[in-house]
Design an enzyme around this catalytic site. Structure first.
Site, PDB file in Angstrom:
ATOM      1  N   LYS A  70      18.686  65.211 -57.942  1.00 11.04           N
ATOM      2  CA  LYS A  70      18.602  64.299 -56.729  1.00 11.04           C
ATOM      3  C   LYS A  70      19.842  63.551 -56.293  1.00 11.04           C
ATOM      4  O   LYS A  70      19.998  63.239 -55.209  1.00 11.04           O
ATOM      5  CB  LYS A  70      17.810  63.183 -57.210  1.00 11.04           C
ATOM      6  CG  LYS A  70      16.248  63.710 -57.204  1.00 11.04           C
ATOM      7  CD  LYS A  70      15.261  62.683 -57.313  1.00 11.04           C
ATOM      8  CE  LYS A  70      13.795  63.149 -57.790  1.00 11.04           C
ATOM      9  NZ  LYS A  70      12.705  62.079 -57.866  1.00 11.04           N
ATOM     10  N   ASP A 106      10.704  59.304 -51.799  1.00  4.69           N
ATOM     11  CA  ASP A 106      10.179  58.580 -52.898  1.00  4.69           C
ATOM     12  C   ASP A 106      10.084  57.014 -52.749  1.00  4.69           C
ATOM     13  O   ASP A 106       9.081  56.540 -53.152  1.00  4.69           O
ATOM     14  CB  ASP A 106      11.394  58.910 -54.281  1.00  4.69           C
ATOM     15  CG  ASP A 106      11.154  59.900 -54.872  1.00  4.69           C
ATOM     16  OD1 ASP A 106      10.174  60.713 -54.926  1.00  4.69           O
ATOM     17  OD2 ASP A 106      12.090  60.623 -55.513  1.00  4.69           O
ATOM     18  N   ALA A 132      16.143  51.420 -64.368  1.00  2.00           N
ATOM     19  CA  ALA A 132      17.204  51.485 -63.469  1.00  2.00           C
ATOM     20  C   ALA A 132      17.545  53.194 -63.267  1.00  2.00           C
ATOM     21  O   ALA A 132      18.882  53.172 -62.769  1.00  2.00           O
ATOM     22  CB  ALA A 132      18.395  50.570 -63.722  1.00  2.00           C
TER      23      ALA A 132
END
Ligand code: NAP
Length: 278
Positions: A70, A106, A132
Site C-alpha cells: 500500500k 479504506d 497504528a
C-alpha cells in the site's frame, strides 16, 4: 452483435489467496451483466514493479492493492489523489492507457461504515484507535481530515502512533492508560490483527472498564465475531465487525473503475456466505 471486450481488474498482495475481493466484485459484475472479471494476483514485495507493468501490458483497467504494497505502490504512480497522498497509502489504482492514478478508499470506506453505528455527532465523538499500522493510518487521517478532534491512539510500538498523530491534537496513550480509561470513550476501534484466526482467543485490550454506552468496532471480518466484539456484546455495547468497512471500500473502488454504484447488499451477502454467518 459486437462482443464487448472483457474488462480486467485484480487485487495484488502477499498473501492473497484468502482475499474475498474477487468474490464481491465478480458477484456485482455478474449481477450488472458486465463483461468484466476480477482476480487475485500474488505479488511479492520485491516483484511489485515488474508485476504492475505486466498488469498494464495485459490490459487491466484497475486494481486493488493490499499488504504489503500500500505504501510502495506510490512510487509507481503517475498521479495520486490528494486524500490518498495525505493518508500516505494507496489501496486502489485506476489505469488509463499506461498511466496509473492512486486512491485510498479504506479511510472513506471506514468512515461510511462508522456512520451506520454512530450516525449522530460523530465529529464530537471521543474515539480510541488501537493499532497504528496501515489501516489505522487511513482511519485516523480520515478522522483528522473530517474534523474529528478527540482521537486517541494506543499501539504496541509507541513511535508509530506518535508519527501517526504528528501535527494533530490527538493523544498518544500506553495500553495501560487506554485500558484504565476505556469507559470514557464513545467509540473504541481495533485495527490490529489480534482476534483473527491465528489468535482467536486474544483481545487487543482488556475490556474490564468497558461500559455499555461505548460503540465497539473491530475492522477484522474473519472471523465475523472476534472475542473483542463478543466482550462488547456482554457489556451491552453496540458492535460492528469489519464487513461494512470491507464492503464500502470495495464499493468506492468499483465506482472509481466503472463509474457505477454496486449493490451493497449483494456484496454483504457474498461475504457472509463465504464466511458462513452474519
Ligand atoms: P499492519 O499495517 O501490519 O498494522 C498492524 C497493527 O497491529 C500495527 O499497529 C501493529 O503494531 C499491531 N499489531 C500486530 N500484531 C500485534 C500484536 N501481536 N500485539 C499488539 N499489536 C499488534 O496491518 P493493517 O494493514 O493495518 O491491517 C490490520 C488489520 O486490519 C488486519 O486484521 C486486516 O485484515 C484488517 N483490515 C481490514 C480491512 C477491512 O476492510 N475491514 C481493511 C484493511 C485492514 P506495531 O506497530 O507495534 O507493529
Amino acid at each position: 452483435m459486437f462482443e464487448q471486450p472483457l474488462s480486467k481488474y485484480a487485487v495484488i498482495g502477499d498473501p492473497i489467496t484468502q482475499s474475498l475481493s474477487p468474490d464481491i466484485h465478480n458477484a456485482c459484475f455478474h449481477q450488472m451483466e458486465m463483461e468484466a472479471n476480477y482476480d487475485a494476483v500474488h505479488v511479492r514485495k520485491e516483484e511489485l514493479a515488474p508485476k504492475v507493468k505486466s498488469l498494464i501490458q495485459s490490459g487491466y483497467k484497475g486494481f486493488n492493492v493490499t499488504i504489503p504494497h500500500k505504501v510502495d505502490i506510490i512510487g509507481l504512480l503517475d498521479e495520486i489523489d490528494p486524500f490518498a497522498d495525505a493518508i500516505g497509502a494507496v489501496n486502489t489504482v485506476v489505469v488509463e492507457g499506461s498511466s496509473l492514478k492512486g486512491y485510498n478508499t479504506d479511510g472513506p470506506g471506514f468512515y461510511q461504515a462508522l456512520l451506520q453505528v454512530h450516525p449522530f455527532n460523530l465529529k464530537e465523538a471521543n474515539i480510541l484507535v488501537i493499532g497504528a499500522g496501515g489501516a489505522a493510518r487511513a482511519i485516523v487521517k480520515t478522522f483528522l481530515l473530517k474534523g474529528i478532534k478527540k482521537v486517541s491512539v494506543t499501539n504496541r510500538t509507541a513511535g508509530k502512533a506518535e508519527q501517526l498523530l504528528e501535527g494533530s491534537s490527538g493523544l498518544l496513550l500506553s495500553l495501560e492508560e487506554a485500558e484504565a480509561n476505556l469507559g470514557q470513550y464513545d467509540i473504541v476501534i481495533n485495527t490490529t490483527p489480534i482476534g483473527m484466526v491465528q489468535n482467536l482467543h486474544a483481545t487487543p485490550i482488556s475490556t474490564e472498564h468497558l461500559e455499555s454506552h461505548t460503540d465497539v468496532v473491530d475492522i477484522i471480518y474473519n472471523p465475523l465475531m472476534t472475542k473483542f466484539l463478543k466482550q462488547g456484546v456482554e457489556k451491552g455495547c453496540t458492535i460492528q465487525n469489519g464487513v461494512p468497512m470491507f464492503i464500502y471500500q470495495a464499493a468506492l473502488s468499483f465506482e472509481l473503475w466503472t463509474g457505477m454504484k454496486p449493490d451493497l447488499s449483494l456484496m454483504k451477502k457474498t461475504v457472509e456466505q463465504k464466511l458462513g454467518g452474519k
